[in-house]
Design a protein around this motif. Structure first.
Motif, PDB file in Angstrom:
ATOM      1  N   ALA A  26       1.039  -1.054  -0.200  1.00 48.47           N
ATOM      2  CA  ALA A  26      -0.136   0.286  -0.595  1.00 48.47           C
ATOM      3  C   ALA A  26       1.085   1.360  -0.331  1.00 48.47           C
ATOM      4  O   ALA A  26       0.550   1.677  -0.140  1.00 48.47           O
ATOM      5  N   GLY A  27       2.067   0.772   0.549  1.00 50.43           N
ATOM      6  CA  GLY A  27       3.014   2.014   1.264  1.00 50.43           C
ATOM      7  C   GLY A  27       3.900   2.477  -0.343  1.00 50.43           C
ATOM      8  O   GLY A  27       3.304   3.754  -1.136  1.00 50.43           O
ATOM      9  N   TRP A  28       3.802   1.819  -1.369  1.00 53.19           N
ATOM     10  CA  TRP A  28       4.813   1.998  -2.228  1.00 53.19           C
ATOM     11  C   TRP A  28       3.581   2.595  -3.706  1.00 53.19           C
ATOM     12  O   TRP A  28       3.752   2.510  -4.195  1.00 53.19           O
ATOM     13  N   LEU A  29       2.387   1.873  -3.542  1.00 49.85           N
ATOM     14  CA  LEU A  29       1.490   1.555  -4.862  1.00 49.85           C
ATOM     15  C   LEU A  29       0.948   3.573  -3.935  1.00 49.85           C
ATOM     16  O   LEU A  29       0.801   4.081  -5.095  1.00 49.85           O
ATOM     17  N   LEU A  30       0.244   3.565  -2.817  1.00 47.03           N
ATOM     18  CA  LEU A  30       0.486   5.483  -2.690  1.00 47.03           C
ATOM     19  C   LEU A  30       1.514   6.045  -3.167  1.00 47.03           C
ATOM     20  O   LEU A  30       1.535   7.013  -3.421  1.00 47.03           O
ATOM     21  N   LEU A  31       2.435   5.709  -3.263  1.00 50.90           N
ATOM     22  CA  LEU A  31       3.451   6.726  -3.485  1.00 50.90           C
ATOM     23  C   LEU A  31       2.933   6.580  -5.121  1.00 50.90           C
ATOM     24  O   LEU A  31       3.306   7.689  -5.872  1.00 50.90           O
ATOM     25  N   PHE A 152       5.262  -6.313 -12.129  1.00 48.39           N
ATOM     26  CA  PHE A 152       5.909  -5.616 -10.386  1.00 48.39           C
ATOM     27  C   PHE A 152       4.852  -6.010  -9.466  1.00 48.39           C
ATOM     28  O   PHE A 152       5.103  -5.813  -8.353  1.00 48.39           O
ATOM     29  N   GLN A 153       3.181  -5.522 -10.086  1.00 51.27           N
ATOM     30  CA  GLN A 153       2.749  -5.371  -8.817  1.00 51.27           C
ATOM     31  C   GLN A 153       2.101  -7.519  -9.114  1.00 51.27           C
ATOM     32  O   GLN A 153       1.846  -7.516  -7.539  1.00 51.27           O
ATOM     33  N   ALA A 154       2.167  -7.738  -9.434  1.00 49.36           N
ATOM     34  CA  ALA A 154       1.696  -9.371  -9.319  1.00 49.36           C
ATOM     35  C   ALA A 154       2.770  -9.944  -8.946  1.00 49.36           C
ATOM     36  O   ALA A 154       2.652 -11.017  -7.495  1.00 49.36           O
ATOM     37  N   VAL A 155       4.092  -9.926  -8.444  1.00 50.05           N
ATOM     38  CA  VAL A 155       5.473 -10.180  -8.028  1.00 50.05           C
ATOM     39  C   VAL A 155       5.698  -9.407  -7.162  1.00 50.05           C
ATOM     40  O   VAL A 155       6.080  -9.852  -6.481  1.00 50.05           O
ATOM     41  N   GLU A 156       4.625  -8.284  -6.588  1.00 53.65           N
ATOM     42  CA  GLU A 156       4.685  -7.992  -5.146  1.00 53.65           C
ATOM     43  C   GLU A 156       5.809  -7.190  -5.249  1.00 53.65           C
ATOM     44  O   GLU A 156       6.582  -6.777  -4.057  1.00 53.65           O
ATOM     45  N   ARG A 157       6.673  -6.520  -5.860  1.00 44.28           N
ATOM     46  CA  ARG A 157       7.291  -5.561  -6.317  1.00 44.28           C
ATOM     47  C   ARG A 157       7.019  -3.880  -6.652  1.00 44.28           C
ATOM     48  O   ARG A 157       7.208  -3.792  -7.417  1.00 44.28           O
ATOM     49  N   MET A 158       5.733  -3.132  -5.879  1.00 41.82           N
ATOM     50  CA  MET A 158       5.437  -2.262  -6.080  1.00 41.82           C
ATOM     51  C   MET A 158       6.065  -1.522  -5.809  1.00 41.82           C
ATOM     52  O   MET A 158       6.309   0.101  -6.931  1.00 41.82           O
ATOM     53  N   HIS A 159       7.792  -1.765  -5.028  1.00 40.42           N
ATOM     54  CA  HIS A 159       8.437   0.039  -5.229  1.00 40.42           C
ATOM     55  C   HIS A 159       9.210   0.407  -6.676  1.00 40.42           C
ATOM     56  O   HIS A 159       9.355   1.405  -6.935  1.00 40.42           O
ATOM     57  N   VAL A 160       9.463  -0.840  -7.627  1.00 38.83           N
ATOM     58  CA  VAL A 160      10.033  -0.294  -8.857  1.00 38.83           C
ATOM     59  C   VAL A 160       8.423   0.024  -9.949  1.00 38.83           C
ATOM     60  O   VAL A 160       8.901   1.125 -10.291  1.00 38.83           O
ATOM     61  N   TRP A 161       7.584   0.014  -9.391  1.00 35.79           N
ATOM     62  CA  TRP A 161       6.173   0.275 -10.225  1.00 35.79           C
ATOM     63  C   TRP A 161       6.613   1.827  -9.849  1.00 35.79           C
ATOM     64  O   TRP A 161       5.986   2.948 -10.496  1.00 35.79           O
ATOM     65  N   MET A 162       6.834   2.848  -8.299  1.00 38.53           N
ATOM     66  CA  MET A 162       6.592   3.435  -8.085  1.00 38.53           C
ATOM     67  C   MET A 162       7.194   4.603  -8.640  1.00 38.53           C
ATOM     68  O   MET A 162       7.001   5.252  -8.974  1.00 38.53           O
TER      69      MET A 162
END
Length: 488
Positions: A26-31, A152-162
């Motif tokens: 949620a934090g990475w996606l929020l950003l 990147f969201q599916a493998v839960e590496r949201m920080h790269v998408w951020m």
């Protein structure tokens, strides 16, 4: 035991670790969603002041038109990719290659359709046509960006998408601000998103594993499988996009550009609320997808997320309603005073909007995305009818009334469907507690306040926190999980 079942069992065994990961997501996606919108929101404010209500109204028309046509390019593929890659990451390279092939074809169709309709059917002015074409090019590039973002969201590496999203927003906002200040041109302002999307795509391609990088050599079987699974997702996206953008187009066809400018200014808060709802839903979506496949606590997870969404958004909308006048004046200036009346009706629509966005993700995880498409299609019919009836007499305010009425009706339908299919069923006590927060805002609104709502909002905020605490809005089980998640 399958990989999906192993993941679900692991999450059950360590709820604290699972909750930590959800918070991180949620934090990475929020950003990822907030940072670019903060950067571009500043550019929008500058453009609104520089261009004036007439040209800014032209921007609102071009933006709404381009967004609606962008559904041809994306086809609602992102949730499908996230769901299937989350369930089987080993298929990611083949799925992404197939997605790139499909998007190349849909991008060409989208841009050609955008130009033909705008110039030969809708007869838009050269200003609106040029702006819409540039925005369409940015959406075409963004269609490829979505493919990598899904991985990147599916493998839960949201920080790269951020990182990619922030880079896109930063460049779009900065370049857009410079261009509109130096040229005072709407067309040059609309060129900025193209630069931002190119930067985001480059970043994601570099960070992706070699097998998952950009390529158009897809297996024909993967392409066919993707197209078959895509149909209900595409239908849902078409219905959803038309539903949220049709009011601007109807308003532009029936009223002056100044009305469109005021409505567009007020609607930016709806855009931000929608982004925050997507953050919350996306943070748990990969886990909901795996849980639904393994039949493991999917009902409880969907229910609790829905309850938390209600508790957060109902009082938040009330607080925004209280400070609408100073907020609009601070951001846009006195020229946009009419937008305060519009926002008086848009703010109450925020809780229903967030529930509707969340319901789309929850029902998608349950494999019932076709129901989402049907509900949004019905909502579009209701919304268009209300717009046609109210806009001639009330102008932009009429569009706001149509928004809150149709959004509320749609939310009721979503909650009923989620209850019937066993995806979510929020408790009565939670709903009553959230409505109590809204009631406090209503009481504060009728009390004298020399600060134009600012003092009332602060006092009301503390009162809502007290009511939630006394009502036990966060049960002991959730508190225990929260404490465990904060331990190292």
């Amino acid at each position: 035991m399958s990989t999906v079942e192993e993941v679900a069992r692991a999450q059950e065994a360590s709820p604290g670790a699972s909750l930590r990961r959800v918070f991180a997501n949620a934090g990475w996606l929020l950003l990822a969603y907030v940072l670019p919108r903060v950067f571009t929101f500043g550019a929008i404010i500058v453009a609104a002041r520089v261009l004036g209500t007439r040209d800014f109204g032209a921007y609102g028309t071009a933006a709404a038109y381009a967004v609606i046509l962008s559904i041809i390019a994306t086809l609602g593929m992102m949730p499908l990719l996230i769901r299937d890659i989350a369930r089987d990451a080993g298929r990611a390279p083949g799925m992404l290659a197939a997605a790139h092939v499909v998007k190349t074809g849909t991008n060409a169709v989208m841009l050609l359709t955008l130009w033909i309709l705008a110039s030969h059917v809708l007869h838009y002015s050269p200003l609106i046509l040029s702006a819409a074409l540039l925005l369409g090019v940015s959406y075409a590039i963004g269609a490829y960006v979505e493919n990598f973002a899904a991985y990147f969201q599916a493998v839960e590496r949201m920080h790269v998408w951020m990182q990619a999203s922030a880079l896109c927003g930063l460049l779009t906002g900065a370049v857009g601000t410079v261009l509109v200040l130096t040229t005072r041109s709407l067309v040059w302002f609309c060129a900025a998103p193209v630069i931002g999307q190119i930067a985001a795509l480059g970043w994601l391609v570099v960070r992706a594993p070699a097998p998952a990088r950009f390529g158009l050599h897809a297996d024909l079987t993967d392409v066919k499988r993707l197209l078959r699974a895509l149909a209900p997702f595409a239908a849902a996206l078409v219905a959803l996009t038309i539903y949220y953008k049709v009011d601007v187009l109807v308003l532009a066809s029936m009223r002056a550009a100044e009305d469109v400018g005021e409505y567009t200014a007020a609607y930016k808060f709806i855009d931000i609320s929608q982004a925050l709802a997507i953050v919350a839903a996306s943070a748990v979506y990969p886990r909901l997808a795996r849980a639904a496949l393994a039949d493991s606590r999917a009902d409880w997870a969907g229910t609790r997320v829905t309850e938390l969404m209600l508790l957060a958004t109902i009082p938040a909308a009330g607080l925004l309603w209280l400070v609408r006048v100073p907020l609009i004046h601070l951001l846009y200036g006195s020229e946009y005073h009419g937008a305060t009346s519009v926002f008086a009706f848009l703010a109450p629509a925020i809780p229903a909007l967030t529930i509707n966005i969340l319901a789309g993700y929850v029902l998608s995880a349950k494999g019932r995305v076709g129901l989402v498409a049907l509900l949004y299609a019905a909502g579009t019919v209701v919304k268009v009818a209300l717009n046609l009836a109210l806009i001639p007499k009330l102008g932009a305010v009429g569009a706001g009334v149509a928004m809150v009425a149709s959004e509320t009706a749609l939310a009721v339908g979503m909650l009923v469907v989620m209850h019937v299919v066993g995806a979510s069923s929020p408790g009565r006590d939670v709903v009553l507690t959230a409505l109590a927060g809204a009631a406090l805002c209503a009481v504060a609104a009728v009390l004298p306040d020399p600060s134009n709502g600012l003092i009332a909002a602060v006092v009301c905020g503390f009162a809502i926190v007290f009511v939630y605490w006394r009502a036990g809005a966060l049960p002991e089980r959730d508190v225990a999980m929260l404490r465990q998640s904060m331990r190292s």
